[in-house]
Design an enzyme around this catalytic site. Structure first.
Site, PDB file in Angstrom:
ATOM      1  CB  CYS A 259     -29.770 -29.587  19.573  1.00 40.39           C
ATOM      2  SG  CYS A 259     -28.204 -29.922  20.411  1.00 40.39           S
TER       3      CYS A 259
ATOM      4  CG  HIS B 169     -31.037 -25.545  21.893  1.00 41.86           C
ATOM      5  ND1 HIS B 169     -31.848 -26.622  22.194  1.00 41.86           N
ATOM      6  CD2 HIS B 169     -29.774 -26.028  21.866  1.00 41.86           C
ATOM      7  CE1 HIS B 169     -31.110 -27.706  22.352  1.00 41.86           C
ATOM      8  NE2 HIS B 169     -29.848 -27.377  22.149  1.00 41.86           N
TER       9      HIS B 169
ATOM     10  CD  GLU C 189     -35.157 -25.250  22.120  1.00 37.23           C
ATOM     11  OE1 GLU C 189     -34.325 -25.863  22.833  1.00 37.23           O
ATOM     12  OE2 GLU C 189     -34.950 -24.997  20.920  1.00 37.23           O
TER      13      GLU C 189
END
Length: 270
Positions: A104, A233, A235
């Site tokens: 990002c 994302h 994660e």
């Protein structure tokens, strides 16, 4: 078997550093240190001591001057306390065959700094950028990602269709010109594309493509395949319960698989 040490950069608006370090540990990294950018400038921490460098998501400097633009200036012009230009440390890190992931805001940093896509092997020259979403608003939703099986990217090797959340206002990939876009395709530097989960094909349809990126580009790699930048994302999908449809039994592969591939690659190199 050698160590795999991961460095996650934080500071000045980064807000996904802890989840990112957690994802690296889940993937098998021996260490995943969260380090403030100022400690790198102070030479308290050296990039050379790590194998995997991650620029996580957030809102660097409040996105003033454009997303990640101020951070680019720091990396381009600052020297550390020992007089070594930060850009040289980053160049050395890449030349040593190590891995870099930008998520990002981290992806925005990598493209504006010119680490990606490095067409023709030319680094630190801006060739693409990331602009405002076509919707003219911040997008916070889950998307599907189609990996490019022909890409040299070590992170996406043998990956299935992936599902991850996006949360950004400036995620539309914009190439410098048509020739740049053509080369991204011909050299297989498009690592991930927003996809329709029914057809499993890239799509420009909103909101499946949340920002209107050219050719539905969600992530880019470089010619070495050792750098990946993506707007979604990974994660944020590190456990089955992160997925909004997990109670209905819709079990998509977690985003942490990208980290698993990174750690596996580094162990193989050692």
């Amino acid at each position: 078997m050698g160590m795999v040490n991961t460095l996650v950069i934080t500071g000045y608006g980064t807000n996904s550093h802890l989840e990112t370090a957690h994802a690296a540990r889940l993937a098998g990294a021996d260490r995943a240190d969260v380090v403030h950018f100022s400690d790198i400038v102070a030479a308290k921490v050296r990039l050379a001591d790590y194998h995997f460098l991650v620029f996580p998501g957030g809102f660097l400097d409040g996105d003033d001057l454009g997303a990640a633009q101020a951070a680019v200036m720091r990396w381009r012009y600052l020297k550390d306390a020992q007089g070594v230009p930060l850009l040289q440390s980053l160049r050395d890190f890449l030349d040593q065959g190590k891995l870099i992931l930008g998520i990002c805001n981290g992806f925005q940093l990598l493209v504006k700094l010119g680490v990606l896509p490095a067409l023709g092997g030319v680094r630190f020259e801006r060739q693409v950028s990331l602009g405002h979403n076509d919707s003219a608003r911040y997008e916070d939703r889950w998307v599907h990602l189609l990996p490019n099986a022909k890409s040299p990217c070590v992170f996406t090797k043998d990956m299935p269709l992936l599902s991850m959340p996006v949360r950004h206002g400036e995620g539309k990939l914009v190439p410098r010109d048509e020739e740049c876009l053509r080369r991204l395709v011909s050299e297989n530097l498009i690592a991930l594309q927003y996809a329709d989960p029914e057809t499993k094909q890239p799509t420009q349809e909103y909101p499946l493509n949340p920002n209107g990126a050219a050719l539905a580009i969600a992530g880019l790699t470089d010619p070495t395949g050792r750098v990946l930048g993506l707007m979604p994302h990974p994660e944020a999908f590190h456990h089955v319960t992160n997925h909004p449809a997990w109670t209905r039994g819709e079990l998509d592969p977690p985003g942490t698989l990208l980290f698993v591939n990174a750690v596996r690659y580094l162990r193989g190199q050692q």
